[in-house]
Enzyme design. Structure first.
Site, PDB file in Angstrom:
ATOM      1  N   CYS A  43       2.513   7.416  16.196  1.00 17.34           N
ATOM      2  CA  CYS A  43       1.202   6.949  15.735  1.00 17.34           C
ATOM      3  C   CYS A  43       0.086   7.824  16.294  1.00 17.34           C
ATOM      4  CB  CYS A  43       0.994   5.499  16.151  1.00 17.34           C
ATOM      5  SG  CYS A  43      -0.683   4.933  15.879  1.00 17.34           S
ATOM      6  N   CYS A  48      -0.569   8.006  12.412  1.00 16.08           N
ATOM      7  CA  CYS A  48      -1.820   7.302  12.075  1.00 16.08           C
ATOM      8  C   CYS A  48      -3.085   8.010  12.546  1.00 16.08           C
ATOM      9  CB  CYS A  48      -1.823   5.912  12.697  1.00 16.08           C
ATOM     10  SG  CYS A  48      -0.242   5.095  12.729  1.00 16.08           S
ATOM     11  N   LYS A  51      -3.682  11.706  11.215  1.00 26.52           N
ATOM     12  CA  LYS A  51      -3.838  11.547   9.758  1.00 26.52           C
ATOM     13  C   LYS A  51      -5.217  11.000   9.410  1.00 26.52           C
ATOM     14  CE  LYS A  51      -3.308   7.817   8.148  1.00 26.52           C
ATOM     15  NZ  LYS A  51      -2.089   7.084   7.885  1.00 26.52           N
ATOM     16  N   TYR A 177       3.755   6.093   1.204  1.00 21.54           N
ATOM     17  CA  TYR A 177       2.548   6.111   2.044  1.00 21.54           C
ATOM     18  C   TYR A 177       2.120   7.552   2.365  1.00 21.54           C
ATOM     19  CZ  TYR A 177       2.847   1.178   3.694  1.00 21.54           C
ATOM     20  OH  TYR A 177       2.834  -0.178   3.820  1.00 21.54           O
ATOM     21  N   GLU A 181      -1.141   9.779   0.926  1.00 18.77           N
ATOM     22  CA  GLU A 181      -2.190  10.046   1.925  1.00 18.77           C
ATOM     23  C   GLU A 181      -2.427  11.544   2.074  1.00 18.77           C
ATOM     24  OE1 GLU A 181      -0.958   7.928   5.486  1.00 18.77           O
ATOM     25  OE2 GLU A 181      -1.916   6.076   4.798  1.00 18.77           O
ATOM     26  N   HIS A 436     -23.895 -10.147  -0.504  1.00 19.77           N
ATOM     27  CA  HIS A 436     -24.348  -9.341  -1.633  1.00 19.77           C
ATOM     28  C   HIS A 436     -25.294  -8.241  -1.185  1.00 19.77           C
ATOM     29  CE1 HIS A 436     -25.029  -8.604  -5.829  1.00 19.77           C
ATOM     30  NE2 HIS A 436     -26.339  -8.594  -5.614  1.00 19.77           N
ATOM     31  N   GLU A 441     -17.384  -9.081  -1.819  1.00 23.35           N
ATOM     32  CA  GLU A 441     -17.763 -10.385  -2.371  1.00 23.35           C
ATOM     33  C   GLU A 441     -16.942 -10.728  -3.616  1.00 23.35           C
ATOM     34  OE1 GLU A 441     -21.746 -10.800  -4.067  1.00 23.35           O
ATOM     35  OE2 GLU A 441     -21.862  -8.627  -4.302  1.00 23.35           O
TER      36      GLU A 441
HETATM   37  P1  NDP Z   1       8.099   5.770   1.933  1.00 19.36           P
HETATM   38  O1  NDP Z   1       9.367   5.042   2.060  1.00 19.36           O
HETATM   39  O2  NDP Z   1       6.820   5.033   1.919  1.00 19.36           O
HETATM   40  O3  NDP Z   1       8.158   6.660   0.598  1.00 19.36           O
HETATM   41  C1  NDP Z   1       9.186   7.589   0.381  1.00 19.36           C
HETATM   42  C2  NDP Z   1       8.972   8.276  -0.936  1.00 19.36           C
HETATM   43  O4  NDP Z   1       9.920   9.321  -1.079  1.00 19.36           O
HETATM   44  C3  NDP Z   1       9.159   7.360  -2.145  1.00 19.36           C
HETATM   45  O5  NDP Z   1       8.251   7.725  -3.141  1.00 19.36           O
HETATM   46  C4  NDP Z   1      10.603   7.657  -2.551  1.00 19.36           C
HETATM   47  O6  NDP Z   1      10.831   7.458  -3.917  1.00 19.36           O
HETATM   48  C5  NDP Z   1      10.699   9.133  -2.245  1.00 19.36           C
HETATM   49  N1  NDP Z   1      12.056   9.601  -1.924  1.00 19.36           N
HETATM   50  C6  NDP Z   1      12.927   9.082  -1.034  1.00 19.36           C
HETATM   51  N2  NDP Z   1      14.040   9.841  -0.962  1.00 19.36           N
HETATM   52  C7  NDP Z   1      13.860  10.859  -1.829  1.00 19.36           C
HETATM   53  C8  NDP Z   1      14.649  11.968  -2.202  1.00 19.36           C
HETATM   54  N3  NDP Z   1      15.856  12.167  -1.676  1.00 19.36           N
HETATM   55  N4  NDP Z   1      14.151  12.825  -3.121  1.00 19.36           N
HETATM   56  C9  NDP Z   1      12.944  12.605  -3.666  1.00 19.36           C
HETATM   57  N5  NDP Z   1      12.134  11.579  -3.349  1.00 19.36           N
HETATM   58  C10 NDP Z   1      12.597  10.713  -2.447  1.00 19.36           C
HETATM   59  O7  NDP Z   1       8.140   6.852   3.093  1.00 19.36           O
HETATM   60  P2  NDP Z   1       7.031   7.819   3.726  1.00 19.36           P
HETATM   61  O8  NDP Z   1       7.789   9.002   4.183  1.00 19.36           O
HETATM   62  O9  NDP Z   1       5.880   8.010   2.796  1.00 19.36           O
HETATM   63  O10 NDP Z   1       6.521   6.993   4.977  1.00 19.36           O
HETATM   64  C11 NDP Z   1       7.466   6.494   5.931  1.00 19.36           C
HETATM   65  C12 NDP Z   1       7.013   5.188   6.492  1.00 19.36           C
HETATM   66  O11 NDP Z   1       6.008   5.395   7.451  1.00 19.36           O
HETATM   67  C13 NDP Z   1       6.379   4.218   5.507  1.00 19.36           C
HETATM   68  O12 NDP Z   1       7.331   3.493   4.760  1.00 19.36           O
HETATM   69  C14 NDP Z   1       5.563   3.357   6.396  1.00 19.36           C
HETATM   70  O13 NDP Z   1       6.388   2.365   6.952  1.00 19.36           O
HETATM   71  C15 NDP Z   1       5.114   4.314   7.473  1.00 19.36           C
HETATM   72  N6  NDP Z   1       3.742   4.817   7.226  1.00 19.36           N
HETATM   73  C16 NDP Z   1       2.710   3.939   7.191  1.00 19.36           C
HETATM   74  C17 NDP Z   1       1.423   4.383   6.966  1.00 19.36           C
HETATM   75  C18 NDP Z   1       0.299   3.405   6.905  1.00 19.36           C
HETATM   76  O14 NDP Z   1       0.458   2.281   7.361  1.00 19.36           O
HETATM   77  N7  NDP Z   1      -0.873   3.782   6.367  1.00 19.36           N
HETATM   78  C19 NDP Z   1       1.121   5.790   6.773  1.00 19.36           C
HETATM   79  C20 NDP Z   1       2.287   6.626   6.799  1.00 19.36           C
HETATM   80  C21 NDP Z   1       3.543   6.140   7.027  1.00 19.36           C
HETATM   81  P3  NDP Z   1      11.085   5.987  -4.519  1.00 19.36           P
HETATM   82  O15 NDP Z   1       9.751   5.394  -4.721  1.00 19.36           O
HETATM   83  O16 NDP Z   1      11.792   6.245  -5.792  1.00 19.36           O
HETATM   84  O17 NDP Z   1      11.908   5.265  -3.512  1.00 19.36           O
END
Ligand code: NDP
Length: 470
Positions: A43, A48, A51, A177, A181, A436, A441
């Protein structure tokens, strides 16, 4: 003489480990924590915090543009990536120091090095062994990279946060996510960004209206979203250009490719299975509702348990554990109603059920949606919209979910999460006076239900039936 060196030995000084250790220390427990990287974990150093600093930095692009509509003449702004990197790194150094001090002030002994569990009461760090009555595994997670030829040329969020230069052309694989981002950050900073999605759209698991709206907004900002696009091979040319070969046979040329394809729990090489700690098929430590593993005195919190992988959840799990173990206050963390935000542009905030989940779990629901142009953009002229959605259980009037995409969504949803946790009803929202003029709101002034798709279909069928009746 105590039987063990410590009451608690924590492996990993990230959000969950630090929170549990400090809370335990504050109750007089003798606590040690080991860490082989910077103090504060993903984080603070690779997630976090850096980022969000880059999100702030990137957002000035839109702010400078929007200022013109308010009478400001802004000379052509220029951006220096190395300056932003330096400022961000200085802040991370400061936070490393803050975390060290916090541990020290709570009486927690910091042991620098990689920990490995030797037996249920012993951890080895840098060749030295430490014993403790209880062990806590809080080692977090790392980015997942699929095995394709040339994957070594790809970067993950770790690398993207500290790139030496801003890429001119960036491909992002994954639309979760991190994908959305970073698309927002690099697009606003001037890179040409394409997102390669394996599905149709971004943010799987979020409410479909939010996903649809965000997709439109990302496209409006010039992000090139490519659904159902899979990379087969990555080749690096002598000039440094990366050539991405897709399964359809197309070649995409970029300067960097960022994989944001999920994260994997950090359990390898920790000696956990050897001492009987059960892992699941994804390699996550299996725990019960008290964060206890299959070994009675070994516990785990945070991403390594792959429950809800968010910093505040890891912190809450860690504190609940310390309450239970060292304060005679048995506390289970409640994993329901956890709000989350995605710091894309515009950002997303969400808490509770999506519309589909609500229909599945509660049957009949009423849905209220407001989609509008934020007041700020009446003068800025920016073509950006905000959408807010409230999902209500019809029988009880209880709100099941709040969702928002638009400026300030993370700030606004936090308050709605409190209301949801308290069991707020639509009537109580209606009785709340709005502030407002704000976007927030809207959450207390929505009056018109969206026509129920099933009822509308039934009415349609009824209308169709009329001619046949004659
Ligand atoms: P996510 O699980 O959110 O998203 C992964 C993405 O990668 C999805 O779109 C998924 O597709 C795709 N994917 C997975 N495997 C493959 C593959 N082999 N080939 C192509 N595409 C693939 O993971 P992130 O890495 O974005 O983030 C990890 C975690 O970190 C989050 O789930 C969250 O818990 C945490 N996080 C939280 C944040 C916040 O609170 N603001 C910010 C950043 C991270 P599909 O949709 O089809 O599954």
């Amino acid at each position: 003489m105590p039987q063990y060196d410590f009451d608690l030995f924590t492996i990993g000084a990230g959000s969950g480990g630090v929170a549990a250790s400090r809370r335990a220390g504050s109750y007089g427990a003798r606590v040690a924590i080991c860490e082989d990287s910077r103090i504060g974990g993903t984080c603070v150093h690779r997630g976090c915090v850096p980022k969000k600093l880059l999100v702030y930095g990137a957002h000035f692009h839109a702010d400078f543009e929007d200022a013109a509509g308010y009478g400001w003449s802004v000379p052509e702004p220029t951006f220096d990536w190395t300056k932003l990197q330096a400022a961000k790194n200085k802040e991370l150094d400061r936070l490393d120091g803050v975390y060290r001090r916090l541990l020290r002030d709570s009486g927690v002994q910091l042991i620098e090095g990689r920990g490995r569990v030797v037996d249920a009461h012993t951890v080895e760090v840098g060749g030295k062994r430490y014993t403790a009555e209880r062990l806590l595994v809080a080692t977090g997670s790392h980015p997942f990279l699929p095995e394709i030829p040339g994957i070594e040329h790809a970067i993950t969020s770790d690398g993207a946060l500290s790139l030496p230069e801003l890429p001119r052309r960036l491909a992002i694989v994954g639309g979760g996510y991190i994908g959305v981002e970073f698309a927002g950050i690099f697009n606003a900073l001037g890179a040409k960004v394409m997102m390669l999605l394996r599905g149709e759209t971004v943010l799987r698991g979020f409410d479909n209206d939010i996903r649809g709206m965000l997709t439109q907004e990302l496209r409006k900002k010039g992000i090139d979203l490519r659904p159902e696009t899979f990379i087969r091979d990555i080749e690096k040319r002598p000039d440094g250009t990366l050539s991405l070969l897709t399964r359809m046979g197309d070649t995409l040329e970029v300067d960097a490719v960022l994989y944001a394809t999920g994260r994997v729990p950090n359990t390898k090489g920790l000696g956990l299975e050897e001492v009987g700690v059960r892992l699941n098929e994804r390699g996550a430590v299996q725990v019960d509702e008290w964060s206890r593993t299959s070994v009675e005195n070994i516990y785990a919190v945070g991403d390594v348990t792959d429950r809800i992988n968010l910093t505040p959840v890891a912190i809450a799990e860690g504190r609940a554990l310390a309450e239970t173990l060292f304060h005679d206050n048995p506390t289970k963390f409640d994993h329901t109603g956890v709000a989350s935000a995605v710091f894309c542009q515009p950002p997303v905030g969400t808490v509770g059920c999506t519309e589909n989940q609500a229909r599945e779990r509660y049957g009949q629901v009423d849905v209220y949606v407001s989609n509008f142009r934020p007041m700020k953009h009446t003068l800025s002229g920016r073509d950006e919209r905000t959408m807010m959605k409230v999902i209500v259980e019809r029988a009880s009037g209880r709100v099941l979910g709040f969702h928002m995409v638009g400026a300030d969504a993370p700030e606004i949803i936090q308050g709605m999460a409190v209301a949801l946790k308290c069991g707020v009803t639509k009537k109580q929202l209606d009785a709340t006076v709005g502030i407002h003029p704000t976007a927030a709101e809207e959450f207390v002034t929505m009056r018109d239900k969206r026509p129920d798709p099933e009822e509308a279909a039934a009415q349609e069928r009824g209308r169709d039936a009329v001619p046949h009746a004659h």
